[in-house]
Design a protein around this motif. Structure first.
Motif, PDB file in Angstrom:
ATOM      1  N   VAL A  40       0.782  -1.176   0.207  1.00 42.12           N
ATOM      2  CA  VAL A  40       0.035  -0.119   0.041  1.00 42.12           C
ATOM      3  C   VAL A  40       0.917   1.315  -0.113  1.00 42.12           C
ATOM      4  CG1 VAL A  40      -1.595   1.237   1.425  1.00 42.12           C
ATOM      5  CG2 VAL A  40      -2.044  -1.104   1.218  1.00 42.12           C
ATOM      6  N   GLY A  41       1.957   1.164   0.677  1.00 39.83           N
ATOM      7  CA  GLY A  41       2.745   2.421   0.897  1.00 39.83           C
ATOM      8  C   GLY A  41       3.368   2.529  -0.425  1.00 39.83           C
ATOM      9  N   ALA A  42       4.067   1.609  -0.841  1.00 36.31           N
ATOM     10  CA  ALA A  42       4.767   1.612  -2.371  1.00 36.31           C
ATOM     11  C   ALA A  42       3.651   2.321  -3.345  1.00 36.31           C
ATOM     12  CB  ALA A  42       5.349   0.345  -2.576  1.00 36.31           C
ATOM     13  N   ALA A 178       6.991   5.976   4.959  1.00 29.80           N
ATOM     14  CA  ALA A 178       8.161   5.572   5.364  1.00 29.80           C
ATOM     15  C   ALA A 178       7.660   4.612   6.660  1.00 29.80           C
ATOM     16  CB  ALA A 178       9.085   6.748   5.939  1.00 29.80           C
ATOM     17  N   ALA A 179       6.631   4.957   7.301  1.00 29.30           N
ATOM     18  CA  ALA A 179       6.201   4.237   8.446  1.00 29.30           C
ATOM     19  C   ALA A 179       5.409   2.779   7.912  1.00 29.30           C
ATOM     20  CB  ALA A 179       5.092   5.070   9.140  1.00 29.30           C
ATOM     21  N   ALA A 180       4.987   2.794   6.922  1.00 24.62           N
ATOM     22  CA  ALA A 180       4.368   1.733   6.185  1.00 24.62           C
ATOM     23  C   ALA A 180       5.867   0.450   5.878  1.00 24.62           C
ATOM     24  CB  ALA A 180       3.767   1.851   5.129  1.00 24.62           C
ATOM     25  N   TYR A 265      -8.380   3.380  -0.772  1.00 27.99           N
ATOM     26  CA  TYR A 265      -7.665   2.195  -1.380  1.00 27.99           C
ATOM     27  C   TYR A 265      -7.327   1.114  -0.582  1.00 27.99           C
ATOM     28  CZ  TYR A 265      -3.431  -0.007  -3.560  1.00 27.99           C
ATOM     29  OH  TYR A 265      -2.370  -1.014  -3.895  1.00 27.99           O
ATOM     30  N   GLY A 266      -7.124   1.271   0.630  1.00 29.87           N
ATOM     31  CA  GLY A 266      -7.018   0.169   1.645  1.00 29.87           C
ATOM     32  C   GLY A 266      -8.132  -0.424   1.969  1.00 29.87           C
TER      33      GLY A 266
END
Length: 548
Positions: A40-42, A178-180, A265-266
């Motif tokens: 998800v983060g990427a 960055a946290a993900a 999206y999540g």
């Protein structure tokens, strides 16, 4: 040996009776959870640093491409090295890459191509890990529990998918990508701990390890001479190519069609995961009620419905409902492909067979992610999804005549272990060769047709297991006399060839021997090819000559 379809009566939770499977499963649950948050983060990071639709789709492609490129080599490694150590190496590598990705994102160094490079490296770790992990399932549970274990693994991944992406969306929205990435790095630790403590039972081999090139060639040869596995690979490629459109373009569906943000999206990915869990839970029931071909057809058609609704719907709840169907279709199709390959392959080559299946499926995903991204860039995400839905319907139709999937059978693919290395008069070393094998048969004229039919199957099995230059000849002066001939490069390859014979393969040998009408069993000649130089060809006693 029973070769009829075997009904699946094993409890869906039976694999959890085995301690190591249970421990690895829960540790993998944590790792998969982190991996989905990272995805998800990427994906959302790419939408933030690039306005290109095909760059967004390439995030999926960069993860799938290494699996297509390197899976065969990884499968050969899985079949020739300690699988636990291979998995430990892969997990440690991905842990290190995840830390580097976290630092790059935190300090603002990420560019679109650098992000793709990191996801590509993570895909390389996955390519190394997956064949060993999937082949190890057969080491953790008995064969009777294998279908349930594959389904439970799919269920575990999709349990995390049902909530992981939504949580990933919250993390990205609240703390950034960055946290993900940091959460994903931490998620590797439980699996590294469990694998480091697993005391895997190893069966010592009396033969030297195959070189990587020879092992890869043997895997390619085995699959090429196994028509049923080839059908699975083709259908897996088509399914991966078409179905990946939904996952590859889902960030654009969330942003442009449904007009939401990272949290939506999540949620959409979570709906896909919930559907996948449902698909895993009904897998055993479907295998009892439907043929393998019909299950895969339903998978293709379900995904076609999912892609069509995602392309046309502007309502989040309707898109979520379609993704429930897509998630279920994803699991029932891919788990069926996986189980079919595992149940059709003996242990000595299962890693390579699974790796080739992954190469086909993830190759389709990588190619599809790129193509659907290009179409979306030029014509819109909705049009790309509709085009993929049309191809999904064509993929379902492939099984109507030409590429119908085989039914799962209860063939005994354990090694026969009946062959004993013969006593030789010459001092033949493991690398001595080439070796020529000639077997004489006496076949009554009335049995000729049946003999030829049996030998056609024997030719396939011989070549599949490593024999070369296989021929069958008939004596012109005595038509009842037949000679089967084949070669192996070295003596050790001849021994390896015979040790690969399974109980299922022995059925063919028994059929041929019953047709043999000679007073003695079929006579076997084992010969070594020699040059015409008399000093090499005229052999002194065994203890004085090294024929390598």
């Amino acid at each position: 040996m029973n070769d009829q379809p075997a009904p699946d009566r094993t409890s869906a939770l039976a694999p959890f009776k085995h301690g190591i499977f249970r421990s690895v499963w829960f540790a993998s649950l944590a790792s998969n959870f982190g991996g989905l948050i990272q995805s998800v983060g990427a994906a959302w990071m790419m939408t933030a640093i690039s306005n290109s639709a095909d760059m967004v789709a390439l995030v999926q492609a960069s993860t799938a491409l290494p699996i297509m490129l390197f899976s065969l080599a990884s499968g050969a490694i899985a079949d020739n090295y300690n699988r636990r150590k291979v998995m430990l190496t892969a997990q440690a590598f991905m842990f290190a890459v995840s830390i580097a990705l976290t630092l790059a994102a935190y300090f603002g160094f990420l560019t679109p191509w650098l992000l793709l490079s990191f996801t590509f490296l993570l895909g390389c770790g996955t390519a190394l890990n997956n064949p060993s992990w999937q082949a190890s399932v057969g080491d953790m549970v008995p064969r009777s529990d294998l279908p349930a274990a594959v389904s439970v693994n799919s269920m575990g991944f999709n349990l995390t998918r049902s909530v992981g992406p939504a949580i990933g969306g919250i993390i990205v929205a609240a703390a950034g990508a960055a946290a993900a990435f940091a959460v994903n790095a931490v998620s590797y630790l439980p699996l590294l701990f469990v694998l480091s403590r697993w005391k895997q039972k190893e069966t010592p081999s009396t033969l030297p390890r195959e070189t990587l090139g020879i092992a890869m060639t043997a895997g390619l040869r085995y699959v090429a001479m196994s028509p049923n596995i080839e059908k699975v690979l083709l259908r897996g490629f088509v399914f991966g190519f078409t179905a990946i459109s939904v996952l590859a373009l889902l960030p654009l569906v969330a942003r442009d069609i449904v007009q939401g943000g990272p949290l939506l999206y999540g949620v959409l990915l979570g709906a896909f995961g919930i559907g996948a869990v449902g698909g895993a839970l009904i897998n055993a029931w479907l295998r009892q009620k439907l043929t393998s071909e019909w299950i895969v057809r339903l998978g293709f058609m379900g995904f076609a419905i999912c892609a069509t609704v995602a392309a046309l719907s502007q309502m989040a709840w309707l898109t979520c409902a379609a993704l429930l169907i897509g998630g279920a279709s994803w699991v029932i199709s891919l788990s069926l492909f996986n189980v079919t390959v595992q149940m059709s392959t003996p242990r000595w080559v299962v890693g390579r067979a699974l790796s080739l299946y992954q190469t086909a499926t993830f190759g389709g995903m990588a190619l599809g992610s790129w193509i659907w991204g290009v179409i979306a860039e030029n014509h819109g995400a909705g049009e790309a999804l509709l085009a993929s839905a049309a191809l999904m319907i064509a993929g379902a139709a492939l099984g109507l005549k030409w590429f119908t999937l085989p039914e799962q059978t209860s063939l005994n693919l354990d090694p026969l272990n009946r062959w004993k290395e013969p006593h030789l008069a010459l001092d033949v070393k493991p690398r001595s060769g080439p070796i020529v094998i000639m077997i004489e048969y006496v076949i009554r004229l009335d049995d000729t047709a049946e003999f030829l039919d049996a030998m056609a199957e024997r030719r396939r099995v011989r070549r599949r297991d490593g024999a070369r230059q296989w021929t069958l000849a008939r004596d012109l002066e005595n038509p009842e006399l037949w000679m089967e001939t084949y070669h192996t490069p070295t003596w050790v390859e001849y021994v390896r060839h015979n040790q690969r014979i399974t109980h299922a393969d022995a059925i063919i040998g028994e059929r041929v021997r019953k047709l043999h009408s000679g007073a003695e069993p079929p006579r076997v000649h084992r010969m070594i090819e020699r040059p015409t130089d008399w000093s090499v060809t005229i052999a002194p006693p065994k203890e004085m000559l090294d024929l390598h």
